[in-house]
Design a protein around this motif. Structure first.
Motif, mmCIF file in Angstrom:
data_model
loop_
_atom_site.group_PDB
_atom_site.id
_atom_site.type_symbol
_atom_site.label_atom_id
_atom_site.label_comp_id
_atom_site.label_asym_id
_atom_site.label_seq_id
_atom_site.Cartn_x
_atom_site.Cartn_y
_atom_site.Cartn_z
ATOM 1 N N MET A 6 -19.042 31.138 -16.533
ATOM 2 C CA MET A 6 -18.233 31.020 -17.743
ATOM 3 C C MET A 6 -18.015 29.559 -18.100
ATOM 4 O O MET A 6 -18.198 29.145 -19.248
ATOM 5 C CB MET A 6 -16.896 31.742 -17.511
ATOM 6 C CG MET A 6 -15.943 31.667 -18.670
ATOM 7 S SD MET A 6 -16.664 32.302 -20.196
ATOM 8 C CE MET A 6 -16.219 34.024 -20.084
ATOM 9 N N ARG A 62 -19.819 27.011 -17.280
ATOM 10 C CA ARG A 62 -21.091 26.417 -17.719
ATOM 11 C C ARG A 62 -21.401 26.842 -19.148
ATOM 12 O O ARG A 62 -21.844 26.039 -19.979
ATOM 13 C CB ARG A 62 -22.228 26.842 -16.791
ATOM 14 C CG ARG A 62 -22.093 26.373 -15.351
ATOM 15 C CD ARG A 62 -22.447 24.925 -15.174
ATOM 16 N NE ARG A 62 -23.842 24.646 -15.499
ATOM 17 C CZ ARG A 62 -24.876 24.843 -14.695
ATOM 18 N NH1 ARG A 62 -24.673 25.345 -13.489
ATOM 19 N NH2 ARG A 62 -26.092 24.544 -15.068
ATOM 20 N N ALA A 63 -21.185 28.124 -19.436
ATOM 21 C CA ALA A 63 -21.467 28.615 -20.791
ATOM 22 C C ALA A 63 -20.551 27.949 -21.812
ATOM 23 O O ALA A 63 -20.871 27.880 -22.991
ATOM 24 C CB ALA A 63 -21.305 30.132 -20.845
ATOM 25 N N LEU A 64 -19.392 27.450 -21.356
ATOM 26 C CA LEU A 64 -18.488 26.730 -22.255
ATOM 27 C C LEU A 64 -18.866 25.256 -22.340
ATOM 28 O O LEU A 64 -18.156 24.463 -22.938
ATOM 29 C CB LEU A 64 -17.045 26.868 -21.764
ATOM 30 C CG LEU A 64 -16.446 28.269 -21.891
ATOM 31 C CD1 LEU A 64 -15.108 28.338 -21.181
ATOM 32 C CD2 LEU A 64 -16.290 28.640 -23.356
ATOM 33 N N GLY A 65 -19.959 24.885 -21.696
ATOM 34 C CA GLY A 65 -20.463 23.525 -21.851
ATOM 35 C C GLY A 65 -20.108 22.579 -20.727
ATOM 36 O O GLY A 65 -20.351 21.384 -20.834
ATOM 37 N N MET A 118 -23.362 19.626 -27.597
ATOM 38 C CA MET A 118 -23.541 20.878 -28.316
ATOM 39 C C MET A 118 -23.480 20.639 -29.814
ATOM 40 O O MET A 118 -22.607 19.941 -30.292
ATOM 41 C CB MET A 118 -22.430 21.829 -27.905
ATOM 42 C CG MET A 118 -22.809 23.250 -28.076
ATOM 43 S SD MET A 118 -21.679 24.246 -27.130
ATOM 44 C CE MET A 118 -22.059 23.667 -25.490
ATOM 45 N N VAL A 137 -28.890 32.994 -20.477
ATOM 46 C CA VAL A 137 -27.879 31.937 -20.408
ATOM 47 C C VAL A 137 -28.231 30.900 -19.342
ATOM 48 O O VAL A 137 -27.644 29.817 -19.281
ATOM 49 C CB VAL A 137 -26.477 32.542 -20.174
ATOM 50 C CG1 VAL A 137 -26.266 32.880 -18.709
ATOM 51 C CG2 VAL A 137 -25.395 31.617 -20.688
ATOM 52 N N THR A 172 -27.509 25.660 -18.085
ATOM 53 C CA THR A 172 -26.633 26.543 -18.849
ATOM 54 C C THR A 172 -25.778 25.790 -19.867
ATOM 55 O O THR A 172 -25.674 26.186 -21.028
ATOM 56 C CB THR A 172 -25.711 27.305 -17.882
ATOM 57 O OG1 THR A 172 -26.517 28.065 -16.999
ATOM 58 C CG2 THR A 172 -24.760 28.227 -18.630
ATOM 59 N N GLU A 173 -25.174 24.680 -19.416
ATOM 60 C CA GLU A 173 -24.199 24.003 -20.276
ATOM 61 C C GLU A 173 -24.846 23.330 -21.471
ATOM 62 O O GLU A 173 -24.169 22.985 -22.429
ATOM 63 C CB GLU A 173 -23.398 22.984 -19.457
ATOM 64 C CG GLU A 173 -24.197 21.807 -18.907
ATOM 65 C CD GLU A 173 -24.742 22.108 -17.522
ATOM 66 O OE1 GLU A 173 -24.887 23.297 -17.190
ATOM 67 O OE2 GLU A 173 -25.019 21.137 -16.782
ATOM 68 N N ILE A 192 -25.223 28.561 -25.533
ATOM 69 C CA ILE A 192 -25.128 30.011 -25.592
ATOM 70 C C ILE A 192 -23.815 30.428 -24.943
ATOM 71 O O ILE A 192 -23.574 30.138 -23.775
ATOM 72 C CB ILE A 192 -26.306 30.676 -24.853
ATOM 73 C CG1 ILE A 192 -27.628 30.258 -25.514
ATOM 74 C CG2 ILE A 192 -26.151 32.187 -24.859
ATOM 75 C CD1 ILE A 192 -28.855 30.781 -24.803
ATOM 76 N N PHE A 241 -17.626 38.305 -20.664
ATOM 77 C CA PHE A 241 -17.816 39.341 -19.648
ATOM 78 C C PHE A 241 -16.839 40.489 -19.875
ATOM 79 O O PHE A 241 -15.948 40.425 -20.724
ATOM 80 C CB PHE A 241 -17.578 38.761 -18.259
ATOM 81 C CG PHE A 241 -18.609 37.763 -17.815
ATOM 82 C CD1 PHE A 241 -19.728 38.166 -17.112
ATOM 83 C CD2 PHE A 241 -18.462 36.410 -18.102
ATOM 84 C CE1 PHE A 241 -20.669 37.259 -16.683
ATOM 85 C CE2 PHE A 241 -19.399 35.492 -17.681
ATOM 86 C CZ PHE A 241 -20.504 35.915 -16.978
ATOM 87 N N GLY A 254 -12.881 24.874 -23.486
ATOM 88 C CA GLY A 254 -14.051 25.196 -24.290
ATOM 89 C C GLY A 254 -14.315 24.209 -25.410
ATOM 90 O O GLY A 254 -15.457 24.025 -25.834
ATOM 91 N N ALA A 275 -16.205 26.494 -28.119
ATOM 92 C CA ALA A 275 -17.317 25.725 -27.582
ATOM 93 C C ALA A 275 -18.465 25.648 -28.584
ATOM 94 O O ALA A 275 -19.500 25.056 -28.293
ATOM 95 C CB ALA A 275 -17.796 26.332 -26.261
#
Lengths: 563, 222
Positions: free
Chosen positions: A459, A461-464, B1, B55, B80-81, B85, B89, B107, B157
């Motif tokens: 989570m 990582r997915a948030l950057g 990003m 991801v 991933t970062e 994406i 969950f 985020g 994010a």
């Protein structure tokens, strides 16, 4: 670049742990076989072993070490298994469980001194029974402590090892499917203790086997406890080796080196014997399971086990209380249960001298623990990030500094330092402590670290967030409690170390433990009380922090409370 | 990003995941901005593996082939970062040691600083009907509130695609419909291509997009 280093961290840490052990062994073995001209002449051969065999105490010392190690280990394990089988799941067990960690932290030497003050002829237990039950008006002339059979030493070791093995068993229980196996066995009509021994213990034992072997090796070769509780003529082998190694007569070091070789073989034999006995017990257990015995041990067996557990707890707690009593006692005549006069005089006399050792012990403990913690975290993070689980061989290497007797490789390290012209100082002692602190820190930290929900990392990582940010901002703060617990255990281990401080420090680095153990031969109970309590306080203080701080820190975070 | 990137499709080009030589799944897919593709299939069909592959959260023991194209670029080699994406969950997975506001700030892009950062978080809280909840312990929120915070954290994010891993299955029936509307609405509003793994046919129906059925892993797969 950083990832490159991180990926290799576990290998580097393992090498850093194993190398001093192997080098030390070499440094011990080579002089014994006359292969290294350290102490005078070097003639390859077995001449020095003839001298060793000529020592009248050789076989008795050998037998004593063997007996003490095996009996203490078997007794501790038996008590722990009985305790968990009979008692687990009850409320009182939960309470006992909370007492375990601090119990474990009390240094060996302090536990041993406390036991002496309890069971010695002039000790508290005899006072409690005198003169009304025993008729004694003066301390009886009995050899209770330092008895030739080593039973006082065995008692001291059991008192100290039961909490350790119990913690290991509880940790292993958390990782195995114990409660369902238990339920299944009980629904088939097995009494609780029987269900646990037959259905759960085989799963648990696989995970605690190494800690059990560590206890065995430790019990056979411990020096500080044996100096306090063990017999002196002859002593256990490890004590005699220590005497030879620290003798001003350098030629005796050859004898010590030969003794260390024998000690190493002896431990190897004991471990082999233990592994053989494991098979026997397993065969016996399988027959039991086949025969369908369902009944428990009955009230007598249960009472025996619970009594044993209470005795263990009581020995530590009462021992510390009697130590405290002696430290503030003035005159304390024999059958009296309470000192005749009391005062702070002893503390005023000894504390100024102790402050110096206290700071040194504290500095060494903090430094060794911080280094060990950084190494453990680096290792675990590398393991998590690159999915490289530690193999069975790695686990054995990790435990190596605990499995190989200190007395077998520390003299070698000392010899190598002598050859290299390195003076033993605080830095060298700290480095040596890391060897023994790291395995415990890793042991405490690894389970919670690995159990951390990896989806939180995904989570993040997915948030950057980068892997580093996930580690520093998410994983580490969430693991505050286990990190502090690992530090507390590490500091307690360091504070309690005797032989590394003595040998690597070359006798020049005085810590609370070396000073306290040195008092053993003098028999000044008031001084021993002060020093042993200071030692205990330094070992326990970090536990208080580890218990209280996470709760305070995360007092506004309900989700952090159970972890 | 990329904060203000043009909406772009998420494209899987012959994506293939293998473990120890055994191919676990093979998938090509095109998801347009604002489109929600539902992925369904029995347990063990590799639904979660597919999302992890997209991801970039597969363990190093997995072998990956093919491309994950986002905004015309292959992101499958990026960590991933750096992929942009977002993911939700079944559990909201709020970080338990951070406050609600700190969770949202985790985020939010770093470029938003100082007072603007505070304003952005306040606005985000108000946006999901939780104004004034910033200092709260996430553990004290209700299930629906947690789900909304998790969604907003992911949106802050500024992702360019969204993955949903059975996002509503932990919610009560009445809350489920409500959260579906919120999540799908926000995703469409942000023109995000969405891939949703689900067991629930109602999820797929509400999503309104194409449905991909992953088969059971075939033992005979080469």
């Amino acid at each position: 670049m950083a990832a490159w280093g991180l990926r290799r961290a576990p290998g580097v840490v393992l090498a850093a742990l194993a190398l001093p052990v192997f080098a030390g062994l070499l440094g011990t073995l080579a002089p014994a076989f006359g292969l290294m001209a350290v102490f005078g002449q070097a003639q390859p051969g077995f001449a020095i072993f003839a001298d060793l065999l000529a020592w009248a105490g050789f076989w008795p010392a050998l037998w004593l070490s063997f007996k003490v190690g095996l009996v203490a280990t078997a007794l501790s394990l038996l008590l722990v298994v009985g305790l968990v089988a009979i008692w687990q799941g009850s409320r009182s067990f939960g309470l006992f469980r909370h007492a375990l960690a601090p119990l474990l932290a009390v240094p060996h030497a302090a536990v041993a001194f406390g036991l002496v003050f309890l069971i010695a002829p002039s000790g508290w237990v005899v006072r409690l029974l005198s003169p009304w039950a025993t008729g004694w008006q003066r301390p009886p002339d009995l050899l209770i402590v330092q008895d030739p059979g080593g039973w006082a030493l065995i008692a001291g070791l059991v008192v100290k090892e039961v909490p350790f093995l119990l913690l290991m068993v509880l940790a292993a229980l958390g990782q195995s499917d114990a409660s369902r196996a238990m339920l299944m066995a009980r629904s088939l009509g097995y009494a609780r203790p029987m269900a646990w021994v037959l259905a759960v213990f085989p799963l648990v034992y696989r995970q605690i086997r190494l800690p059990v072997l560590v206890v065995l090796a430790f019990s056979m070769t411990v020096v500080d406890v044996a100096l306090i509780l063990g017999p002196s003529t002859p002593p256990v082998l490890a004590v005699q080796i220590t005497r030879w190694m620290n003798d001003p007569d350098l030629s005796l070091r050859m004898l010590g080196a030969a003794g260390a070789v024998v000690q190493l073989l002896l431990v190897g034999m004991a471990i082999a014997l233990w592994l053989l006995a494991e098979r026997g017990v397993a065969m016996f257990g399988r027959r039991w399971a086949w025969a369908g015995h369902r009944r428990g041990p009955g009230p007598v067996g249960a009472a025996l086990v619970l009594g044993g557990a209470m005795a263990v707890l009581g020995c530590v707690v009462l021992g510390l209380m009697v130590l405290a009593l002696w430290s503030v006692s003035g005159l304390w005549s024999f059958p009296n249960l309470w000192p005749d006069t009391m005062g702070w005089g002893q503390w005023q006399r000894h504390v100024p001298a102790a402050i110096d050792s206290l700071w040194r012990s504290c500095a060494i403990a903090v430094a060794a623990t911080v280094v060990a913690l950084v190494l453990a975290l680096t290792w675990l993070e590398a393991e998590a990030r690159f999915a490289m689980p530690i193999g069975a061989g790695g686990v054995w290497l990790l435990y190596l500094p605990l499995l190989v007797p200190q007395i077998a490789f520390l003299p070698g390290v000392q010899t190598l330092m002598l050859l290299a012209g390195v003076q033993g100082g605080v830095l060298a002692v700290t480095l040596a402590h890391i060897l023994f602190v790291f395995p415990y820190v890793f042991l405490v930290l690894s389970a919670p670290f690995r159990a951390w929900d990896a989806r939180l990392g995904t989570m993040g990582r997915a948030l950057g967030a980068s892997p580093a940010r996930v580690f520093w901002r998410l994983r580490l703060p969430m693991l505050l409690a286990p990190v502090l617990a690992a530090m507390a255990v590490g500091m307690a281990v360091s504070v309690g170390q005797y032989l590394p401080s003595l040998m690597i420090g070359g006798g020049r680095v005085s810590t609370l433990t070396t000073e306290a153990v040195a008092l053993a031969s003098g028999g000044d109970r008031r001084a021993i009380g002060v020093w042993a309590l200071l030692q205990t306080a330094l070992a326990l203080a970090p536990f208080a922090v580890a218990v209280l701080l996470p709760g305070l820190w995360w007092r506004n975070r309900r989700g952090m409370r159970q972890g | 990003m990329a904060q203000n990137a043009q909406p772009a499709p998420l494209v899987l080009n012959g994506l293939e995941v293998a473990l120890q030589g055994r191919v676990l799944l093979r998938q090509s897919l095109q998801v347009q901005p604002g489109q929600i593709v539902s992925v369904m299939g029995p347990s063990g069909a590799g639904k979660s593996t597919l999302l992890a592959a997209i991801v970039g959260a597969l363990g190093p023991e997995f072998r990956l082939r093919g491309q994950v194209m986002l905004g015309g670029k292959d992101v499958s080699a990026l960590p991933t970062e750096a992929r942009g994406i977002g993911m939700l969950f079944q559990d909201p997975l709020l970080f338990p040691h951070l406050s609600v506001a700190q969770n949202l700030a985790f985020g939010l892009a770093r470029q938003v600083r100082g007072a603007a950062r505070h304003r952005a978080i306040e606005a985000a809280l108000a946006d999901i009907g939780l104004a004034g909840f910033g200092p709260r312990d996430p553990a004290t929120l209700s299930g629906g509130q947690k789900a909304r915070v998790a969604l907003m954290r992911t949106l802050l994010a500024a992702p360019r695609a969204l993955l949903l891993d059975e996002p509503f299955s932990a919610l009560d029936a009445d809350l489920r419909g409500q959260m579906r509307d919120v999540v799908f609405g926000r995703a469409r509003q942000a023109h995000l291509p969405v891939v949703m793994v689900t067991h629930d046919p109602q999820d797929a129906a509400a999503a309104g997009g194409p449905v991909v059925h992953l088969g059971a892993p075939s033992a005979a797969a080469p």
